[in-house]
Motif scaffolding. Structure first.
Motif, PDB file in Angstrom:
ATOM      1  N   GLY A 107       0.895  -1.248  -0.103  1.00 18.76           N
ATOM      2  CA  GLY A 107       0.006  -0.027   0.052  1.00 18.76           C
ATOM      3  C   GLY A 107       0.721   1.244   0.065  1.00 18.76           C
ATOM      4  N   LEU A 108       1.964   1.271  -0.617  1.00 13.88           N
ATOM      5  CA  LEU A 108       2.758   2.375  -0.646  1.00 13.88           C
ATOM      6  C   LEU A 108       2.384   3.581  -1.517  1.00 13.88           C
ATOM      7  CD1 LEU A 108       6.438   0.914  -0.708  1.00 13.88           C
ATOM      8  CD2 LEU A 108       4.966   1.428   1.228  1.00 13.88           C
ATOM      9  N   ASP A 109       1.580   3.034  -2.466  1.00 15.08           N
ATOM     10  CA  ASP A 109       0.808   3.935  -3.317  1.00 15.08           C
ATOM     11  C   ASP A 109      -0.258   4.699  -2.401  1.00 15.08           C
ATOM     12  OD1 ASP A 109      -0.707   1.844  -2.957  1.00 15.08           O
ATOM     13  OD2 ASP A 109      -1.806   2.189  -4.823  1.00 15.08           O
ATOM     14  N   VAL A 110      -0.768   4.293  -1.766  1.00 22.83           N
ATOM     15  CA  VAL A 110      -1.856   5.004  -0.563  1.00 22.83           C
ATOM     16  C   VAL A 110      -0.904   5.963   0.128  1.00 22.83           C
ATOM     17  CG1 VAL A 110      -3.664   4.725   1.133  1.00 22.83           C
ATOM     18  CG2 VAL A 110      -3.540   3.094  -1.125  1.00 22.83           C
ATOM     19  N   ALA A 111      -0.041   5.289   0.832  1.00 21.06           N
ATOM     20  CA  ALA A 111       0.710   6.108   1.806  1.00 21.06           C
ATOM     21  C   ALA A 111       1.494   7.364   1.056  1.00 21.06           C
ATOM     22  CB  ALA A 111       1.853   5.309   2.436  1.00 21.06           C
ATOM     23  N   VAL A 112       1.978   7.261  -0.135  1.00 24.18           N
ATOM     24  CA  VAL A 112       2.462   8.162  -0.765  1.00 24.18           C
ATOM     25  C   VAL A 112       1.639   9.538  -0.961  1.00 24.18           C
ATOM     26  CG1 VAL A 112       3.530   8.987  -2.862  1.00 24.18           C
ATOM     27  CG2 VAL A 112       4.561   7.318  -1.771  1.00 24.18           C
ATOM     28  N   ARG A 113       0.299   9.120  -1.515  1.00 26.46           N
ATOM     29  CA  ARG A 113      -0.555  10.044  -1.742  1.00 26.46           C
ATOM     30  C   ARG A 113      -0.953  10.791  -0.413  1.00 26.46           C
ATOM     31  NH1 ARG A 113      -2.752   5.934  -4.979  1.00 26.46           N
ATOM     32  NH2 ARG A 113      -4.432   5.854  -3.500  1.00 26.46           N
ATOM     33  N   ALA A 114      -1.277  10.069   0.702  1.00 25.86           N
ATOM     34  CA  ALA A 114      -1.551  10.527   2.120  1.00 25.86           C
ATOM     35  C   ALA A 114      -0.410  11.397   2.455  1.00 25.86           C
ATOM     36  CB  ALA A 114      -1.783   9.520   2.961  1.00 25.86           C
ATOM     37  N   GLN A 115       0.783  11.253   1.970  1.00 27.17           N
ATOM     38  CA  GLN A 115       1.803  11.939   2.709  1.00 27.17           C
ATOM     39  C   GLN A 115       1.864  13.279   1.882  1.00 27.17           C
ATOM     40  OE1 GLN A 115       5.792  10.325   2.305  1.00 27.17           O
ATOM     41  NE2 GLN A 115       6.824  12.210   2.969  1.00 27.17           N
ATOM     42  N   ALA A 116       1.377  13.277   0.667  1.00 30.30           N
ATOM     43  CA  ALA A 116       1.568  14.487  -0.048  1.00 30.30           C
ATOM     44  C   ALA A 116       0.644  15.467   0.500  1.00 30.30           C
ATOM     45  CB  ALA A 116       1.369  14.202  -1.582  1.00 30.30           C
ATOM     46  N   GLU A 117      -0.598  14.778   0.841  1.00 27.55           N
ATOM     47  CA  GLU A 117      -1.666  15.760   1.332  1.00 27.55           C
ATOM     48  C   GLU A 117      -1.600  15.909   2.933  1.00 27.55           C
ATOM     49  OE1 GLU A 117      -5.107  13.772   0.155  1.00 27.55           O
ATOM     50  OE2 GLU A 117      -4.554  13.827  -2.002  1.00 27.55           O
ATOM     51  N   ARG A 118      -0.496  15.700   3.574  1.00 29.73           N
ATOM     52  CA  ARG A 118      -0.213  15.757   5.156  1.00 29.73           C
ATOM     53  C   ARG A 118      -1.599  15.204   5.762  1.00 29.73           C
ATOM     54  NH1 ARG A 118       1.397  22.005   5.349  1.00 29.73           N
ATOM     55  NH2 ARG A 118      -0.350  22.022   4.132  1.00 29.73           N
ATOM     56  N   ARG A 119      -2.045  13.888   5.420  1.00 36.20           N
ATOM     57  CA  ARG A 119      -3.001  13.124   5.844  1.00 36.20           C
ATOM     58  C   ARG A 119      -2.349  11.969   6.799  1.00 36.20           C
ATOM     59  NH1 ARG A 119      -6.027  10.461   3.481  1.00 36.20           N
ATOM     60  NH2 ARG A 119      -5.137  10.692   1.112  1.00 36.20           N
ATOM     61  N   TRP A 120      -2.805  11.864   8.113  1.00 41.04           N
ATOM     62  CA  TRP A 120      -2.481  10.776   8.847  1.00 41.04           C
ATOM     63  C   TRP A 120      -3.838   9.833   8.661  1.00 41.04           C
ATOM     64  CZ3 TRP A 120       1.885   9.159  11.450  1.00 41.04           C
ATOM     65  CH2 TRP A 120       1.751   8.100  12.399  1.00 41.04           C
ATOM     66  N   ASN A 121      -3.647   8.701   7.775  1.00 38.09           N
ATOM     67  CA  ASN A 121      -4.915   8.148   7.467  1.00 38.09           C
ATOM     68  C   ASN A 121      -4.473   6.517   7.797  1.00 38.09           C
ATOM     69  OD1 ASN A 121      -7.237   7.090   7.000  1.00 38.09           O
ATOM     70  ND2 ASN A 121      -7.248   7.569   4.508  1.00 38.09           N
ATOM     71  N   LYS A 122      -4.984   5.895   8.925  1.00 37.45           N
ATOM     72  CA  LYS A 122      -4.837   4.284   8.815  1.00 37.45           C
ATOM     73  C   LYS A 122      -5.920   3.348   8.353  1.00 37.45           C
ATOM     74  CE  LYS A 122      -1.954   4.394  13.094  1.00 37.45           C
ATOM     75  NZ  LYS A 122      -1.897   3.733  14.207  1.00 37.45           N
ATOM     76  N   GLU A 123      -6.957   4.108   7.768  1.00 36.02           N
ATOM     77  CA  GLU A 123      -8.193   3.276   7.678  1.00 36.02           C
ATOM     78  C   GLU A 123      -8.113   2.425   6.375  1.00 36.02           C
ATOM     79  OE1 GLU A 123     -11.467   1.743   6.055  1.00 36.02           O
ATOM     80  OE2 GLU A 123     -10.417   3.362   4.702  1.00 36.02           O
ATOM     81  N   PRO A 124      -7.126   2.898   5.252  1.00 30.23           N
ATOM     82  CA  PRO A 124      -6.782   1.894   4.054  1.00 30.23           C
ATOM     83  C   PRO A 124      -6.246   0.511   4.401  1.00 30.23           C
ATOM     84  CG  PRO A 124      -6.554   4.178   3.380  1.00 30.23           C
ATOM     85  CD  PRO A 124      -6.657   4.143   4.938  1.00 30.23           C
ATOM     86  N   PHE A 125      -5.410   0.669   5.702  1.00 31.33           N
ATOM     87  CA  PHE A 125      -4.438  -0.203   6.112  1.00 31.33           C
ATOM     88  C   PHE A 125      -5.216  -1.254   7.129  1.00 31.33           C
ATOM     89  CE2 PHE A 125      -2.049   3.040   4.563  1.00 31.33           C
ATOM     90  CZ  PHE A 125      -0.960   2.423   3.585  1.00 31.33           C
ATOM     91  N   GLU A 126      -6.343  -0.632   7.940  1.00 33.76           N
ATOM     92  CA  GLU A 126      -6.730  -1.362   9.002  1.00 33.76           C
ATOM     93  C   GLU A 126      -8.224  -1.390   9.009  1.00 33.76           C
ATOM     94  OE1 GLU A 126      -3.634   0.290  12.422  1.00 33.76           O
ATOM     95  OE2 GLU A 126      -5.544   1.073  12.435  1.00 33.76           O
ATOM     96  N   GLY A 127      -8.848  -1.403   7.656  1.00 35.95           N
ATOM     97  CA  GLY A 127     -10.170  -1.320   7.406  1.00 35.95           C
ATOM     98  C   GLY A 127     -10.446  -2.772   7.011  1.00 35.95           C
ATOM     99  N   ALA A 128     -11.718  -3.004   6.669  1.00 36.52           N
ATOM    100  CA  ALA A 128     -12.303  -4.302   6.373  1.00 36.52           C
ATOM    101  C   ALA A 128     -11.559  -5.016   5.162  1.00 36.52           C
ATOM    102  CB  ALA A 128     -13.836  -4.202   6.090  1.00 36.52           C
ATOM    103  N   ASP A 129     -11.199  -4.290   4.386  1.00 45.18           N
ATOM    104  CA  ASP A 129     -10.524  -4.673   3.148  1.00 45.18           C
ATOM    105  C   ASP A 129      -9.173  -3.930   3.042  1.00 45.18           C
ATOM    106  OD1 ASP A 129      -9.915  -6.007   0.658  1.00 45.18           O
ATOM    107  OD2 ASP A 129     -11.141  -4.784  -0.459  1.00 45.18           O
TER     108      ASP A 129
END
Length: 350
Positions: free
Chosen positions: A141-163
Motif C-alpha cells: 500500500g505504498l501508493d496509498v501512503a505516498v498520496r496521503a503524505q503529499a496531502e499531510r493526512r495521517w490515515n490508517k483506515e486503508p490499512f486497518e479497514g475491512a479490506d
C-alpha cells in the motif's frame, strides 16, 4: 611488410546519456583483445541506445566501410548497407549494446549472413529489482501512503479497514510472461520471497527452481486466472504485439496488478486504462509505453493506481561491467571461430 588492408573493428559506443557512454576502462579492455593485424576505429560521435537503438552518424557510416566487426547501439539500415556494400563491404558480426533488436532487424539484416548479437541479460538484474519494487509498492500500500503524505493526512483506515490494502507476498501468486534473462531474474526473487511463481515460455519447461513453467498452446490463458501480479518480460515481436488486451485483462483475478517492463506494444494501453478505471485491478506498474516519452495527455499520468517510471528499469552503474564482459568474451569466441553468446534469432526476432 605491414598489412595494407588490416581487419577492422569499429566501436561506436559513445552515448548521449553518461550512464551508457562507454568508459575508458571498458574501451581499453576491448582494444586489448585485438591481435596484431587488426585496426580498431573508435567513433567519437555519440550514438543513441534508447529503445532498440539505431542512431547512425556520418563518422560511423565512413568507419564501417570495410569493417569486419561493428559494436554499437543498434544497427540501422543505412549503416548496415554501408558496412556490407561491395566492393569493400565485409561485415561479419554486428553487436548491439541494446537488448531490443527490432530496429536492427530490417530486411537487409534478416536476409544477410551477418551474425547479430545483442545485450539480452545485461539489464536483467536491475530490471528484476524494479519489478520487485513495483510489486512491493502495491502489496504494502505504498501508493496509498505516498498520496496521503503529499496531502499531510495521517490515515490508517486503508490499512486497518475491512479490506486492507496491504498483502503478504507469501500469500500471492506472480505470473511471469516470458522466461528469458529478465523473467528468470524476476522469478528467482519472487520464489526467494515465498511467492507462488508461474511463468510462460515459448518453448521448453525448465526454469529456476520453484517456478511452475507453462508452455505450449493456451499457456497464457492458464496463467492469467491465477496471477495476482502479471509481469510482462517478453521481447516485442510480431507474435507478442498486443499480447495482453481487454480479453486477457478480464481473465485476471480481482485486485490483480499488471507490471510491464517489456515493450509498450506488448500491452493494449487503452484496454489497460479501461480496466484500471473500472476498479477490478489493484494497479499497474509501467516502465514502457506505446509512445515514448509518454504524452502529457495520457490518462496513465493521472490514474491514482498507476506507477509510471520513464523506461529506466534497467538503469544501473554496473551496466558497463556486464556489457564489457559480454563483448570481450564474444571477441575471444569470434577470433577462435566459436559460436557467439546472445546470437539473435533473426526469424524469431530476439
Amino acid at each position: 611488410m605491414p598489412e595494407t588492408n588490416p581487419r577492422r573493428l569499429v566501436v561506436h559506443l559513445g552515448e548521449q546519456r553518461p550512464l551508457y557512454s562507454i568508459p575508458d576502462w571498458a574501451l581499453d579492455e576491448i582494444c586489448a583483445e585485438m591481435p596484431e593485424g587488426w585496426e580498431v576505429v573508435v567513433v567519437d560521435e555519440p550514438g543513441d541506445g534508447r529503445g532498440d537503438g539505431g542512431a547512425d552518424s556520418t563518422e560511423a557510416l565512413e568507419a564501417v566501410r570495410g569493417a569486419e566487426i561493428y559494436l554499437g547501439f543498434g544497427v540501422p539500415a543505412p549503416l548496415f548497407e554501408a558496412a556490407t556494400a561491395p566492393p569493400e563491404g565485409r561485415l561479419r558480426w554486428a553487436h548491439s549494446a541494446s537488448a531490443g533488436v527490432g530496429a536492427s532487424l530490417h530486411a537487409a539484416m534478416r536476409e544477410s549472413d551477418v551474425v547479430l548479437t545483442n545485450a539480452a541479460g545485461i539489464y536483467a538484474e536491475p530490471m528484476a529489482d524494479t519489478v520487485l519494487a513495483m510489486i512491493l509498492h502495491f502489496a504494502r500500500g505504498l501508493d496509498v501512503a505516498v498520496r496521503a503524505q503529499a496531502e499531510r493526512r495521517w490515515n490508517k483506515e486503508p490499512f486497518e479497514g475491512a479490506d486492507p490494502v496491504g498483502r503478504e507476498l507469501a500469500e500471492q501468486t506472480v505470473g511471469v510472461v516470458g522466461l528469458g534473462g529478465i523473467g528468470q531474474a524476476v522469478a528467482r526473487r519472487t520464489v526467494a520471497l515465498g511467492m507462488t511463481t508461474l511463468a510462460t515460455r515459448r518453448s521448453g519447461t525448465e526454469g529456476p527452481e520453484g517456478v511452475d513453467v507453462l508452455s505450449g498452446e493456451g499457456a497464457l490463458d492458464r496463467l492469467l486466472p491465477r496471477a495476482d501480479y502479471l509481469v510482462l518480460c517478453v521481447p516485442q515481436t510480431e507474435e507478442t504485439r498486443g499480447l495482453v488486451g481487454a480479453r486477457e485483462l478480464a481473465m485476471l483475478p480481482d485486485g490483480a496488478v499488471v507490471i510491464n517492463v517489456a515493450r509498450g506494444g506488448v500491452m493494449d494501453e487503452e484496454a489497460l486504462v479501461d480496466a484500471l478505471r473500472g476498479g477490478r485491478l489493484r494497479g499497474a506498474g509501467l516502465d514502457v509505453f506505446a509512445r515514448e516519452p509518454l504524452p502529457d495527455s495520457s490518462p496513465l499520468w493521472h490514474l491514482p493506481n498507476v506507477l509510471v517510471t520513464p523506461h529506466v528499469s534497467g538503469a544501473s552503474p554496473r551496466f558497463w561491467r556486464r556489457q564489457a564482459d559480454l563483448i570481450v568474451e564474444n571477441l575471444r569466441r569470434y577470433l577462435r571461430g566459436e559460436t557467439l553468446r546472445n546470437t539473435v534469432d533473426k526469424r524469431a526476432g530476439y
